[in-house]
Each structure stands twice: as C-alpha cells, then as structure tokens.
Design a protein around this motif. Structure first.
Motif, PDB file in Angstrom:
ATOM      1  N   CYS A 123      -9.650  28.189   9.104  1.00  0.00           N
ATOM      2  CA  CYS A 123      -9.543  29.131   7.991  1.00  0.00           C
ATOM      3  C   CYS A 123     -10.817  29.976   7.959  1.00  0.00           C
ATOM      4  O   CYS A 123     -11.881  29.505   8.358  1.00  0.00           O
ATOM      5  N   CYS A 124     -10.686  31.215   7.539  1.00  0.00           N
ATOM      6  CA  CYS A 124     -11.855  32.105   7.450  1.00  0.00           C
ATOM      7  C   CYS A 124     -11.853  32.825   6.119  1.00  0.00           C
ATOM      8  O   CYS A 124     -10.787  33.091   5.558  1.00  0.00           O
ATOM      9  N   GLN A 133      -7.251  43.679  12.470  1.00  0.00           N
ATOM     10  CA  GLN A 133      -8.208  42.560  12.514  1.00  0.00           C
ATOM     11  C   GLN A 133      -7.507  41.244  12.187  1.00  0.00           C
ATOM     12  O   GLN A 133      -7.791  40.204  12.799  1.00  0.00           O
ATOM     13  N   ALA A 134      -6.573  41.304  11.255  1.00  0.00           N
ATOM     14  CA  ALA A 134      -5.825  40.092  10.900  1.00  0.00           C
ATOM     15  C   ALA A 134      -5.023  39.604  12.113  1.00  0.00           C
ATOM     16  O   ALA A 134      -4.966  38.397  12.398  1.00  0.00           O
ATOM     17  N   VAL A 135      -4.436  40.560  12.855  1.00  0.00           N
ATOM     18  CA  VAL A 135      -3.649  40.189  14.048  1.00  0.00           C
ATOM     19  C   VAL A 135      -4.566  39.506  15.075  1.00  0.00           C
ATOM     20  O   VAL A 135      -4.198  38.495  15.682  1.00  0.00           O
ATOM     21  N   GLU A 139      -4.146  35.794  16.590  1.00  0.00           N
ATOM     22  CA  GLU A 139      -4.070  35.499  18.031  1.00  0.00           C
ATOM     23  C   GLU A 139      -5.119  34.462  18.447  1.00  0.00           C
ATOM     24  O   GLU A 139      -4.923  33.690  19.375  1.00  0.00           O
ATOM     25  N   ALA A 140      -6.243  34.453  17.725  1.00  0.00           N
ATOM     26  CA  ALA A 140      -7.293  33.468  18.037  1.00  0.00           C
ATOM     27  C   ALA A 140      -6.921  32.074  17.531  1.00  0.00           C
ATOM     28  O   ALA A 140      -7.566  31.095  17.881  1.00  0.00           O
ATOM     29  N   GLY A 141      -5.893  31.998  16.678  1.00  0.00           N
ATOM     30  CA  GLY A 141      -5.433  30.679  16.212  1.00  0.00           C
ATOM     31  C   GLY A 141      -5.700  30.409  14.743  1.00  0.00           C
ATOM     32  O   GLY A 141      -5.645  29.248  14.295  1.00  0.00           O
ATOM     33  N   LEU A 142      -5.995  31.465  13.972  1.00  0.00           N
ATOM     34  CA  LEU A 142      -6.289  31.251  12.544  1.00  0.00           C
ATOM     35  C   LEU A 142      -5.066  30.714  11.793  1.00  0.00           C
ATOM     36  O   LEU A 142      -3.968  31.237  11.934  1.00  0.00           O
ATOM     37  N   ASP A 170      -4.611  44.630  -1.092  1.00  0.00           N
ATOM     38  CA  ASP A 170      -4.348  45.290   0.201  1.00  0.00           C
ATOM     39  C   ASP A 170      -4.692  44.343   1.349  1.00  0.00           C
ATOM     40  O   ASP A 170      -3.949  44.236   2.330  1.00  0.00           O
ATOM     41  N   THR A 171      -5.837  43.657   1.247  1.00  0.00           N
ATOM     42  CA  THR A 171      -6.197  42.713   2.310  1.00  0.00           C
ATOM     43  C   THR A 171      -5.173  41.583   2.379  1.00  0.00           C
ATOM     44  O   THR A 171      -4.760  41.172   3.476  1.00  0.00           O
ATOM     45  N   LEU A 172      -4.749  41.108   1.208  1.00  0.00           N
ATOM     46  CA  LEU A 172      -3.739  40.028   1.217  1.00  0.00           C
ATOM     47  C   LEU A 172      -2.455  40.501   1.899  1.00  0.00           C
ATOM     48  O   LEU A 172      -1.814  39.745   2.645  1.00  0.00           O
ATOM     49  N   ALA A 173      -2.110  41.773   1.701  1.00  0.00           N
ATOM     50  CA  ALA A 173      -0.910  42.324   2.352  1.00  0.00           C
ATOM     51  C   ALA A 173      -1.119  42.376   3.862  1.00  0.00           C
ATOM     52  O   ALA A 173      -0.207  42.047   4.646  1.00  0.00           O
ATOM     53  N   ASN A 174      -2.318  42.755   4.310  1.00  0.00           N
ATOM     54  CA  ASN A 174      -2.610  42.811   5.761  1.00  0.00           C
ATOM     55  C   ASN A 174      -2.528  41.413   6.385  1.00  0.00           C
ATOM     56  O   ASN A 174      -2.050  41.252   7.506  1.00  0.00           O
ATOM     57  N   VAL A 175      -3.013  40.433   5.649  1.00  0.00           N
ATOM     58  CA  VAL A 175      -2.968  39.040   6.118  1.00  0.00           C
ATOM     59  C   VAL A 175      -1.501  38.605   6.274  1.00  0.00           C
ATOM     60  O   VAL A 175      -1.111  38.026   7.291  1.00  0.00           O
ATOM     61  N   ALA A 176      -0.691  38.935   5.276  1.00  0.00           N
ATOM     62  CA  ALA A 176       0.730  38.550   5.319  1.00  0.00           C
ATOM     63  C   ALA A 176       1.442  39.250   6.480  1.00  0.00           C
ATOM     64  O   ALA A 176       2.226  38.624   7.205  1.00  0.00           O
TER      65      ALA A 176
END
Ligand code: SAM
Ligand code: DTB
Ligand code: SF4
Length: 338
Positions: A123-124, A133-135, A139-142, A170-176
């Motif tokens: 987790c980060c 950046q979220a993608v 891909e790194a395994g988050l 907005d960040t939460l939307a990018n994460v989702a």
C-alpha cells in the motif's frame, strides 16, 4: 444511504449501534481475525501542503527531522522485518503533496514491486496522483492506495487551504480507474462537529466502489501544529463512528490507525466488537508513536483473536492465518508465503 438515514443511524443508542455493527461484521468477516499492517515513512517532512494536523507540513512547527526518499534496499529490509513480525500489509507513506514523474517515483514503484514479491499486500500514500501514475503503481503490484477525505467537505477547508476536497476525490477516481483498491478514511477529534463526522461517513460510504479499507484516525495532537491543543474527542464518539462505518461499508476493512497509543485496551476491544478488523502495528506510525507489538499481540490473545493471513488476488496466501495460526497468535514468524 441518504444523509438523513446516516444521521438516524449515528444517533442510535450506542449499545444498539454496536450490537447492529457486530451483527453486520460477523455476517461479512471472520470476527476472530485482525489484519496486522505496518507503516513506514519513506520520505519524511518538508511537505508544502498546510494540513493543520500534520507534523510534516512546512507550514507547521513540529520538531521533526526531514529525511529524503529512502533507498529501495532499506525499505525492503524494513518490509522483511515487518513480515517476520507478523504483518501482512506494508504501507509506505511519503510527505508529498502529489506524485511527480521521474526517478523518485520510479524508485517507489520498485519498492512496491519488492514488497509485493515478498507476498505482502503493498500500500502507498503519496499524495495526489494521475491516472497514468496509478496504472504504473498497479503494474508494480500495488494492492491499495491510501488517500483520506479526513473530514466533511465543509470542515475540510478549515483544516487545509492548499488543496480542495475535489482534488482528493479526483485522485480517488484515478485510483479506481487503474483498478487499485482505495484505502480512504478520516481523522476524528480535529474539533469537528457530529454533523461533520456524519457527513464524512456518508461521503465515504457513497464512494463508488466503496473503499476496500477505511482508516479511522484519532487525531494525534502534535506539538507545533495548529491542532496541538484541540479538545480530545469522547471515546464513545470514536466507537460510534467505527460502528457506523462497519454498518455502511460491510465488506470494507475498518482500520484503527493513528491515536491508539492513548486509547485504553477496553475501548479498543469495544472497537473490535463494533467491527474494526485491522490495526497498524509497530512502535511508530509515520512520525508519531504507536503501541508496541507485544501490547497488540497480548490484546488479541486476551480476546481470543488471531492475526489474519495476507490476501493476494482475493485468495489467502496462507491457509492457516498469520503467525503460527494459534488463536490470539504468539507473534512468532512462522508464516509461509505461497
Ligand atoms: N501526503 C499524503 C497525504 O496527505 O495524502 C500521505 C501522508 S499523510 C501523513 C497520511 C494520512 O495520515 C493523512 O491523510 C491523515 O489522515 C493522517 N494523519 C496525518 N497526521 C495525523 C495526525 N497528527 N493525527 C491523525 N492522523 C494523521
Ligand atoms: C492513515 O489513514 N493513517 C496512517 C496511514 N493512513 C498512512 C498514517 C497515520 C499518521 C499519523 C501521524 C504520524 O505518525 O505522522
Ligand atoms: Fe503533506 Fe500529507 Fe502531511 Fe498534508 S497530511 S502536510 S499532504 S504529508
């Protein structure tokens, strides 16, 4: 659920609320299990945001040593130690307002990859994030990205002026969009009203999808921050919020985060009853102290509970549960990763 309904729920007699929350909890989770997580501050202090609660903001005067971004090897060494101590989730926090592309971010992706390869949930929490950046983190395994709403939209602007509630959303939307689970919760005891707590719980439960994890922080009043002298929140309000979070977000992990050091073991046990099923272990959170490992394992033992196994892709990595798998655990390191 509508705001009015959340309010009605919140205002139920406390013991009825805890009873209802415990019922929801038992229908959705193994109530003997507690997820043990470890936090590490991978980049400390010097943050440009002006969050009034935070030791790491340049706008506050907390007594804190700034530290540059840690080396990947050092972080993975800490992760290995956390795993040996029974943690199944490792959360790396950076005092950044937002992620900037470049070598520092690439290094964080390497850290995520390393933690994930150890068989731990990674987790980060790095501040604001773009979808790209979220993608990369995915891909790194988050496993999850921590990004809190902290309080109601109305109270938020009294606590932070350098960013908006919408920036957080907005960040939460990018994460989702990147398919990463959100770890999203708040801080109680910042001088907010009951209405603010109700609104926070309402907003959290209406996120789509609901957060996989909901950290409930009790304010740690750090000397040198504008909130250092704020009145301590009544502990039953804290338990009430945990119970409401459990009822509104039945599948989520409800995570007791900052503030446990000042909370009695009886109150923590009540919080477990009300549906809290994850804690941060280890003597430090990011910059403030936390209960010692022995306290946590002893408490789980006294209550007949046990540490939870790590989950990868929805499947448990171990069949037995964390540590030796004994109810209550013994804090041993005999955890076999698949
Ligand atoms: N900079 C990133 C951000 O703000 O999203 C990540 C690190 S930040 C320290 C992570 C979270 O810790 C904050 O969102 C806040 O909820 C919590 N936190 C920070 N200081 C705290 C304090 N003194 N007491 C309780 N919670 C705190
Ligand atoms: C969260 O909600 N709480 C944790 C984790 N996410 C990163 C952080 C708590 C920090 C408490 C203050 C400190 O130690 O600096
Ligand atoms: Fe920076 Fe995060 Fe602290 Fe705010 S909470 S000052 S964004 S580290």
């Amino acid at each position: 659920m509508k705001l009015e309904d959340v309010k009605e729920l919140y205002q139920k007699p406390l013991l009825d609320l805890i009873y209802d929350a415990a019922t929801v909890h038992r229908a959705n989770h193994d109530h003997y299990e507690m997820q043990m997580c470890t936090l590490l501050s991978i980049k400390t202090g010097g943050c440009m945001e002006d969050c009034k609660y935070c030791s790491q903001s340049i706008h506050n005067n907390a007594d804190l040593e700034k530290e540059i971004l840690m080396k990947t090897d050092e972080v993975l060494e800490q992760a290995r130690k956390a795993k040996e101590a029974g943690s199944t989730r490792f959360c790396m926090g950076a005092a950044w307002p937002r992620v900037l592309d470049g070598r520092a971010f690439d290094r964080v992706c390497d850290m995520v990859k390393g933690v994930s390869e150890m068989g731990m949930e990674a987790c980060c929490t790095l501040g604001m994030l773009t979808e790209e950046q979220a993608v990369k983190l995915k891909e790194a395994g988050l496993t999850a990205y921590n990004h809190n709403l902290d309080t109601s939209e109305e109270y938020y602007e009294k606590i932070i002026s350098t960013r908006t509630y919408q920036d957080r959303l907005d960040t939460l939307a990018n994460v989702a969009k990147a398919g990463i689970s959100a770890c999203c919760g708040g801080i109680l005891g910042m001088g907010e009203t009951e209405e603010d707590r109700i609104k926070l719980l309402h907003t959290l439960s209406n996120l789509d999808p609901q957060p996989e994890s909901v950290p409930i922080n009790m304010l740690v009043p750090v000397k040198g921050t504008p909130l250092e002298d704020v009145e301590t929140l009544d502990i039953f309000e804290w338990i009430r919020c945990i119970a409401v979070a459990r009822i509104l977000m039945p599948k989520s992990m409800v995570r007791l985060s900052a503030g446990r050091l000042e909370i009695s073991k009886e109150a923590q046990a009540m919080a477990f009853m009300a549906g809290a099923n994850a804690i941060f272990t280890g003597e430090k959170l990011l910059t403030t102290p936390n209960p010692e490992k022995d306290f946590d394992y002893e408490l789980l033992g006294e209550l007949g509970m046990k540490p939870r196994a790590p989950y990868k892709d929805g499947e448990p990595v171990t069949a037995q549960g964390g540590g030796c798998g004994k109810p209550g655990g013994c804090g041993c390191a005999s955890q076999e990763a698949a």
